[in-house]
Structure formats: structure tokens, C-alpha cells
Design a protein around this motif. Structure first.
Motif, PDB file in Angstrom:
ATOM      1  N   LEU A 456       0.897  -1.109  -0.068  1.00  0.00           N
ATOM      2  CA  LEU A 456      -0.006   0.200   0.063  1.00  0.00           C
ATOM      3  C   LEU A 456       0.848   1.394  -0.072  1.00  0.00           C
ATOM      4  O   LEU A 456       1.589   1.409   0.780  1.00  0.00           O
ATOM      5  N   VAL A 457       0.697   2.083  -0.796  1.00  0.00           N
ATOM      6  CA  VAL A 457       1.393   3.235  -1.030  1.00  0.00           C
ATOM      7  C   VAL A 457       0.391   4.543  -1.228  1.00  0.00           C
ATOM      8  O   VAL A 457      -0.505   4.536  -2.165  1.00  0.00           O
ATOM      9  N   THR A 458       0.444   5.351  -0.164  1.00  0.00           N
ATOM     10  CA  THR A 458      -0.629   6.029  -0.213  1.00  0.00           C
ATOM     11  C   THR A 458      -0.494   7.674   0.635  1.00  0.00           C
ATOM     12  O   THR A 458       0.808   7.621   1.224  1.00  0.00           O
ATOM     13  N   ASP A 459      -0.921   8.648  -0.129  1.00  0.00           N
ATOM     14  CA  ASP A 459      -0.571   9.881   0.372  1.00  0.00           C
ATOM     15  C   ASP A 459      -1.275  10.079   1.994  1.00  0.00           C
ATOM     16  O   ASP A 459      -2.142   9.522   2.275  1.00  0.00           O
ATOM     17  N   CYS A 460      -0.366  10.898   2.633  1.00  0.00           N
ATOM     18  CA  CYS A 460      -0.905  11.072   3.965  1.00  0.00           C
ATOM     19  C   CYS A 460      -1.951  12.137   4.191  1.00  0.00           C
ATOM     20  O   CYS A 460      -2.964  11.922   5.161  1.00  0.00           O
ATOM     21  N   GLU A 461      -1.614  13.291   3.463  1.00  0.00           N
ATOM     22  CA  GLU A 461      -2.804  14.143   3.691  1.00  0.00           C
ATOM     23  C   GLU A 461      -3.628  14.370   2.420  1.00  0.00           C
ATOM     24  O   GLU A 461      -3.322  14.928   1.337  1.00  0.00           O
ATOM     25  N   MET A 462      -5.059  13.546   2.928  1.00  0.00           N
ATOM     26  CA  MET A 462      -6.048  13.513   1.875  1.00  0.00           C
ATOM     27  C   MET A 462      -7.275  13.862   2.678  1.00  0.00           C
ATOM     28  O   MET A 462      -7.453  13.910   3.759  1.00  0.00           O
ATOM     29  N   ALA A 463      -8.295  14.485   1.923  1.00  0.00           N
ATOM     30  CA  ALA A 463      -9.438  15.012   2.411  1.00  0.00           C
ATOM     31  C   ALA A 463     -10.430  13.683   2.832  1.00  0.00           C
ATOM     32  O   ALA A 463     -10.044  12.532   2.221  1.00  0.00           O
ATOM     33  N   GLY A 464     -11.077  13.804   3.971  1.00  0.00           N
ATOM     34  CA  GLY A 464     -11.794  12.815   4.322  1.00  0.00           C
ATOM     35  C   GLY A 464     -10.923  11.705   5.236  1.00  0.00           C
ATOM     36  O   GLY A 464     -10.563  11.989   6.486  1.00  0.00           O
ATOM     37  N   MET A 465     -10.379  10.543   4.652  1.00  0.00           N
ATOM     38  CA  MET A 465      -9.698   9.515   5.335  1.00  0.00           C
ATOM     39  C   MET A 465      -8.446   9.882   4.814  1.00  0.00           C
ATOM     40  O   MET A 465      -7.805   9.788   3.727  1.00  0.00           O
ATOM     41  N   ASP A 466      -7.339  10.173   5.922  1.00  0.00           N
ATOM     42  CA  ASP A 466      -6.132  10.460   5.697  1.00  0.00           C
ATOM     43  C   ASP A 466      -5.426   9.200   5.647  1.00  0.00           C
ATOM     44  O   ASP A 466      -5.855   8.004   5.787  1.00  0.00           O
ATOM     45  N   GLY A 467      -3.982   9.318   5.342  1.00  0.00           N
ATOM     46  CA  GLY A 467      -3.275   8.044   5.088  1.00  0.00           C
ATOM     47  C   GLY A 467      -3.113   6.965   6.040  1.00  0.00           C
ATOM     48  O   GLY A 467      -3.197   5.886   6.085  1.00  0.00           O
ATOM     49  N   LEU A 468      -3.013   7.733   7.451  1.00  0.00           N
ATOM     50  CA  LEU A 468      -2.838   6.975   8.586  1.00  0.00           C
ATOM     51  C   LEU A 468      -4.092   6.269   9.081  1.00  0.00           C
ATOM     52  O   LEU A 468      -4.161   5.147   9.448  1.00  0.00           O
ATOM     53  N   ALA A 469      -5.279   7.017   8.820  1.00  0.00           N
ATOM     54  CA  ALA A 469      -6.477   6.194   8.990  1.00  0.00           C
ATOM     55  C   ALA A 469      -6.782   5.065   8.123  1.00  0.00           C
ATOM     56  O   ALA A 469      -7.591   4.184   8.304  1.00  0.00           O
ATOM     57  N   GLY A 490       4.129  15.498   2.556  1.00  0.00           N
ATOM     58  CA  GLY A 490       4.464  16.769   2.048  1.00  0.00           C
ATOM     59  C   GLY A 490       4.783  17.960   3.167  1.00  0.00           C
ATOM     60  O   GLY A 490       5.053  18.998   3.078  1.00  0.00           O
ATOM     61  N   LYS A 491       4.203  17.519   4.554  1.00  0.00           N
ATOM     62  CA  LYS A 491       4.311  18.613   5.714  1.00  0.00           C
ATOM     63  C   LYS A 491       5.336  17.983   6.659  1.00  0.00           C
ATOM     64  O   LYS A 491       5.737  16.875   7.040  1.00  0.00           O
ATOM     65  N   VAL A 492       5.747  19.068   7.296  1.00  0.00           N
ATOM     66  CA  VAL A 492       6.548  18.904   8.526  1.00  0.00           C
ATOM     67  C   VAL A 492       5.778  19.715   9.592  1.00  0.00           C
ATOM     68  O   VAL A 492       6.053  21.144   9.473  1.00  0.00           O
ATOM     69  N   GLU A 493       5.111  19.048  10.343  1.00  0.00           N
ATOM     70  CA  GLU A 493       4.524  19.990  11.340  1.00  0.00           C
ATOM     71  C   GLU A 493       5.012  19.540  13.042  1.00  0.00           C
ATOM     72  O   GLU A 493       5.581  18.532  12.998  1.00  0.00           O
ATOM     73  N   HIS A 494       4.628  20.499  13.944  1.00  0.00           N
ATOM     74  CA  HIS A 494       5.041  20.408  15.181  1.00  0.00           C
ATOM     75  C   HIS A 494       4.261  18.958  15.607  1.00  0.00           C
ATOM     76  O   HIS A 494       3.188  19.145  15.743  1.00  0.00           O
ATOM     77  N   GLY A 495       5.163  18.126  16.063  1.00  0.00           N
ATOM     78  CA  GLY A 495       4.626  16.878  16.905  1.00  0.00           C
ATOM     79  C   GLY A 495       4.167  15.847  15.826  1.00  0.00           C
ATOM     80  O   GLY A 495       4.392  14.685  16.159  1.00  0.00           O
ATOM     81  N   LEU A 496       4.140  16.173  14.246  1.00  0.00           N
ATOM     82  CA  LEU A 496       3.871  15.170  13.257  1.00  0.00           C
ATOM     83  C   LEU A 496       4.875  14.242  13.192  1.00  0.00           C
ATOM     84  O   LEU A 496       4.900  12.904  13.027  1.00  0.00           O
ATOM     85  N   ASP A 497       6.163  14.815  13.301  1.00  0.00           N
ATOM     86  CA  ASP A 497       7.425  13.677  13.234  1.00  0.00           C
ATOM     87  C   ASP A 497       7.425  12.728  14.207  1.00  0.00           C
ATOM     88  O   ASP A 497       7.818  11.809  14.411  1.00  0.00           O
ATOM     89  N   LYS A 498       7.133  13.257  15.632  1.00  0.00           N
ATOM     90  CA  LYS A 498       7.134  12.374  16.508  1.00  0.00           C
ATOM     91  C   LYS A 498       5.985  11.296  16.438  1.00  0.00           C
ATOM     92  O   LYS A 498       6.437  10.021  16.780  1.00  0.00           O
ATOM     93  N   VAL A 499       5.165  11.604  16.020  1.00  0.00           N
ATOM     94  CA  VAL A 499       3.809  10.610  15.892  1.00  0.00           C
ATOM     95  C   VAL A 499       4.404   9.641  14.629  1.00  0.00           C
ATOM     96  O   VAL A 499       4.161   8.532  14.906  1.00  0.00           O
ATOM     97  N   PHE A 500       4.871  10.179  13.566  1.00  0.00           N
ATOM     98  CA  PHE A 500       5.331   9.228  12.600  1.00  0.00           C
ATOM     99  C   PHE A 500       6.566   8.236  13.196  1.00  0.00           C
ATOM    100  O   PHE A 500       6.647   6.981  12.728  1.00  0.00           O
ATOM    101  N   ALA A 501       7.622   8.908  14.056  1.00  0.00           N
ATOM    102  CA  ALA A 501       8.629   8.146  14.286  1.00  0.00           C
ATOM    103  C   ALA A 501       7.937   6.987  15.290  1.00  0.00           C
ATOM    104  O   ALA A 501       8.655   5.651  15.524  1.00  0.00           O
ATOM    105  N   GLU A 502       7.003   7.423  16.235  1.00  0.00           N
ATOM    106  CA  GLU A 502       6.509   6.304  17.138  1.00  0.00           C
ATOM    107  C   GLU A 502       5.926   5.202  16.361  1.00  0.00           C
ATOM    108  O   GLU A 502       5.934   4.240  16.657  1.00  0.00           O
TER     109      GLU A 502
END
Length: 536
Positions: A456-469, A490-502
Motif C-alpha cells: 500500500l502506497v498512500t498519500d498522508c494528507e487527503m480529504a476525508g480519510m487521511d493516510g494513517l486512517a 509533504g508536511k513537516v508539522e510540530h509533533g507530526l514527526d514524533k507521531v511518525f517516529a512512534e
């Protein structure tokens, strides 16, 4: 001590009456010529103590008259026969008055003491109230100041980003021009494979340049804890060259002086870039009529005494110097230059946090910051950061060889049709059959219809259901609980890197890549996921 005037007088009369009755009762047993005042002393003392000065004097006066009239010869008369009687009467009067005054002063002292105790209690209560109020005010002020510090720090970063906007727009316009021209030429020269290959390489180089600017800009804007990684000082300054040129303006001559063979640093490259850009901006502001800005980097090993004086560990360090030929600072301004919120700029032109933030970053990195300046000479800001040790860098990781791609099926999900089509075509060229979906719901519908992808290769930032969901929903299907997945963001947001790393730490079959992604990087990660899937 004291009662109301009427009650005090009644008490005085009552005590006098008891004393007089007692004296008459004792008359048969007392010598006829002695003790005429015996029972009156207690009455006077008690009246003064309980009722105050006036009732005490009243009791004393009645006692003197009664003793004189009834118990000093001639009885029943106020006449005095002998000098001894006169002396006795005067002595009695004096003792009575002294006792009254003593008791009165004692009562006054006791009353003052009680008043002082009450006043002290009131003051103590008021002090406790004021102390509680002061503590609350201090907490509020500290919280407000910390909030203002954080906000102003981010405001300064955003202000610097605003200054970069023109240069970034210039860079991206160049990238888009190159891509557009390259695509147009490829369409015209489709019959020439060599020309198409050459033009495609040029387009790829333009997109890599755009990706570099994007990543640098996102790292520059990001907030949060320091993310330590190996940094090549020469490459970092080389990457900032265009940012300096676009940010500082044409009236500033920029000189980059980098010594050869600089050691590697272990620091946060985004924050280091922020510090250098802010220092360069300050230098530009100090040269309103133009001047020379020199940004240098060299390797340096300080003596133990010099290193200890600066708070540095022994060993080599990299020294960055930002030097201008501007107005310079007086000794008074230089002494306060690193204070938070201190600024010599006009209101609204600066926050006074640039040097304070720089010093904080440098000290957090184990380094030291020094400022040298004098009016008319210019300013030099020197940053020393310790070089990374071999233990810190660890062993160099060799890239895993790419296994030959197998025809493994990919479910590709992206709500941008252009991106989705390009990625699908690229993966197809590498031998991966691709099934496309434009949304998370569409991807789940394909799985429900019997589609069986290997990846599965998916964009993370999508309307409705995002990639993590989408990942969680797909993994909830029993047949796909271990579906290897790559998230593209395509984003680097405060706290997002930590979620991805976890998530990646807990899931060996998950990879997260930052856009733009080249097909080589994407196929490499797919191959690694395939290896990981077989190993687990």
C-alpha cells in the motif's frame, strides 16, 4: 479591662458596701485603735481592675470617708485628735491612689497588648492574603511572559520566513520554468531518445533543486525539540548561499569563507540554519547603506583554559563567524545585546529575541557564542560548536543492495490525479503492477471487492480519510493485517514527526517518505519492505 460607666459605678458602690460591711463585721475582733482600712484595699483594687480608673477612684473616695468617719476616733466624726491619726489617714489616701494608678496602668498595658495582638493577627492575615495574591500574580506574570516569549520567538521565525518568501518564489519559478520548458521540449523531440533522456535528466535536476528548497524551508519553519544529526558545515553554508542572497538584498556584498576539511557536527541543521539566517539579517539591518557581510567557518582546537572559560569540552570545534562592516554597538548596548526582548530597532521592527535564541541554541548544542563590536567598526558574532566524535556518529551504515524487483502488486492512493498518475507510471516502468485509488474510501472499496495488493502506497494528507486512517482501516481487514505500507507526506508539522517516529518504531512494515519522492527511492523502500516482510 473596663465596664460601662454606670455598671462600673454600681460595681464600685457594691464593692465598697461589701468592704464596709466586712469592716463592721470584723470590728469586734479587731483592736479598737487599729486596722481602720483593712477591708477597703481589696475593694479599691478590684473596682479599679474590673471597672477602670473612675470606679476605682469612686471606691477609694468612699473607703477613705468611711474609714475616717467610722473607724478613726472620735468615731462618727471627721475630726482628728492626734497627729498619728492624720499621718495614718494621709498614708491610707496615698496608698489607695498609688494602687489605683498602678492597676490603671496595668490595665492600660494589658489593653494595649491585647490591641497589639489583635492588630498583629489582622496584619498577619492581611500579609497572608497579600502573599497569596502576590504568588498568584507572579504565576500569572511568569506564565504570560513565557507565553509571550514563545509567541515572539515563533513570530520572529515567521518574519524571517516572510523575508525569504521572495527568494523562495524566485527559486520555485525557476524550477517551474525548467520543468515546463523540459516537458515542452520532450513533447517536441519525442522521436529522439537521446534528446528525451537528456531533457528528462534536466527536469529531474530541477525537481531535486525544488525539493531541496522545500525541505530547507520546512526545517527552517519547524518548532520543537532539537533533532540531532550529522551536519557537514561546508554543505550547510553552501545551501544557504542563495537564501542569503535573496534575503539580504543586492546592497549587501556577501562573502562565504569556508576552510577545507571541516569536521562533521552533530546538531539540528534546521535550527543552525535559523540562527545563521537571523544573524545575517541582523548584520544587514546594521548596514542600511550597504556593506560587506562575511560568513565563515573554520576548524579550531582551543587550549584547555580557553575552552573551560567558554564552557566548551576539550577537543576540536567548528567556528562560525558572521562579520559585518556596519555601525557597530557601544559598550552599553553590547552588554545587553543577548538579553531577551532587548532591541535597538524601532518598535515593530524587531523582537529582541534573535541573539537570545541563538545563544540558547548554541548552549543547548554544547557550544559557545561571543560578540565583538565597536561603534564604526562593525560587529562579529562567533559561534563555536563541538565537532562530532566517532562514538557519536557511530559506524557508517552501508546501503543495502537492491534486490531484483519482483512483479508485486501496489495499491496506490492519492487524491491528486497528476501525482497519482506520475507515480503509477514510474512504478509500472520499474515492474510493479499498480492499482490506483483517488481516496481512502475508494481504496477500501477495492480491498472489499477482492483486490489483493502486496503493498500500500498512500498519500498522508487527503480529504476525508487521511493516510494513517486508511492504514489502520486496511490493517483491520484480516487478510491485510501485515500489509507493507509507505506513507507519502509533504508536511513537516510540530509533533507530526514524533507521531511518525512512534508508528515506525512500533511497525517494521511501515515507511514514511517526504515528498517529492524519486522513483529510485520509492522502489528501494518497496524492496526493503519486501525483505522485512520475508524476514518477519
Amino acid at each position: 479591662m473596663g465596664l460601662g460607666t454606670l455598671r462600673g459605678c454600681l460595681l464600685a458602690v457594691g464593692l465598697f458596701a461589701v468592704a464596709l460591711a466586712g469592716r463592721f463585721a470584723l470590728a469586734p475582733v479587731l483592736p479598737p485603735l487599729g486596722f481602720p482600712f483593712l477591708t477597703f484595699f481589696p475593694a479599691v483594687l478590684l473596682a479599679t481592675y474590673f471597672a477602670g480608673l473612675g470606679p476605682g477612684l469612686l471606691t477609694g473616695l468612699l473607703s477613705i470617708l468611711a474609714a475616717w468617719f467610722f473607724f478613726i476616733e472620735p468615731y462618727g466624726s471627721f475630726a482628728l485628735k492626734t497627729t498619728a491619726d492624720r499621718i495614718a489617714l494621709v498614708f491610707f489616701i496615698s496608698i489607695i491612689l498609688i494602687d489605683i494608678l498602678v492597676i490603671h496602668r496595668m490595665n492600660a498595658a494589658v489593653a494595649r497588648l491585647a490591641d497589639e495582638q489583635q492588630r498583629s493577627a489582622r496584619l498577619a492575615e492581611e500579609l497572608r492574603r497579600l502573599n497569596t495574591l502576590l504568588e498568584e500574580r507572579v504565576r500569572q506574570e511568569v506564565a504570560a511572559r513565557e507565553a509571550a516569549h514563545v509567541k515572539l520567538a515563533q513570530d520572529q521565525r515567521l518574519r524571517a520566513l516572510g523575508q525569504l518568501a521572495g527568494g523562495v518564489a524566485h527559486d520555485f519559478n525557476n524550477v517551474m520554468q525548467a520543468v515546463q520548458s523540459g516537458a515542452s521540449l520532450i513533447r517536441r523531440r519525442a522521436e529522439s531518445p537521446e534528446a528525451v533522456r537528456h531533457l528528462a535528466q534536466m527536469v529531474e535536476e530541477a525537481t531535486r533543486r525544488g525539493a531541496s528548497v522545500t525541505r530547507r524551508l520546512l526545517a527552517f519553519a519547524k518548532r520543537g525539540e532539537m533533532r540531532l544529526e550529522p551536519v557537514d558545515p561546508a554543505r550547510l553554508l553552501g545551501g544557504l548561499r542563495e537564501i542569503f542572497w535573496h534575503t539580504l538584498g543586492t546592497h549587501i556584498e556577501i562573502r562565504i569563507d569556508v576552510a577545507p576539511q571541516l569536521p562533521v557536527l552533530l546538531t539540528d541543521p534546521g535550527q543552525l540554519e535559523t540562527v545563521l539566517v537571523n544573524l545575517a539579517t541582523n548584520a544587514r539591518d546594521a548596514m542600511p547603506r550597504g556593506g560587506i557581510l562575511t560568513i565563515g567557518a573554520r576548524s579550531e582546537t582551543l587550549s584547555p583554559d580557553r575552552a573551560a572559560a567558554l564552557g566548551l569540552a576539550d577537543g576540536p570545534c567548528v567556528t562560525f563567524t558572521v562579520r559585518d562592516t556596519g555601525e557597530g554597538m557601544s559598550a552599553e548596548v553590547l552588554a545587553r545585546a543577548g538579553e531577551p526582548f532587548f532591541s535597538t530597532k524601532a518598535v515593530g521592527s524587531g523582537t529582541g529575541l534573535g541573539l537570545a535564541m541563538a545563544r540558547g541554541f548554541v548552549e543547548q548544542s554544547g557550544g559557545a557564542l561571543e560578540i565583538e563590536s565597536a561603534p564604526g567598526v562593525g560587529t562579529a558574532v562567533t559561534i563555536r560548536l563541538p565537532a562530532a566524535t566517532p562514538d557519536q556518529l557511530g559506524e557508517e551504515v552501508q546501503p543495502l543492495p537492491l534486490p531484483a524487483p519482483r512483479r508485486r502488486r501496489v495499491l496506490l492512493v492519492d487524491d491528486d490525479a497528476l501525482v497519482r498518475d506520475f507515480l503509477a507510471e514510474s512504478l509500472g516502468e520499474e515492474g510493479y503492477p499498480v492499482v490506483r485509488a483517488s481516496s481512502g474510501a475508494g481504496a477500501l472499496a477495492l480491498l472489499a471487492a477482492g483486490e489483493e495488493p502486496d503493498f500500500l502506497v498512500t498519500d498522508c494528507e487527503m480529504a476525508g480519510m487521511d493516510g494513517l486512517a486508511l492504514l489502520d482501516a486496511a490493517r483491520a481487514v484480516p487478510a491485510f493485517t501485515r500489509l507493507p505500507t509507505i506513507l507519502l507526506t509533504g508536511k513537516v508539522e510540530h509533533g507530526l514527526d514524533k507521531v511518525f517516529a512512534e508508528r515506525m518504531a512500533a511497525d517494521p512494515l511501515l515507511r514514511i517518505l517526504h515528498k517529492p519522492v524519486g522513483v529510485e527511492e520509492l522502489t528501494r523502500e518497496l524492496a526493503l519492505l519486501e525483505q522485512q516482510g520475508r524476514a518477519s
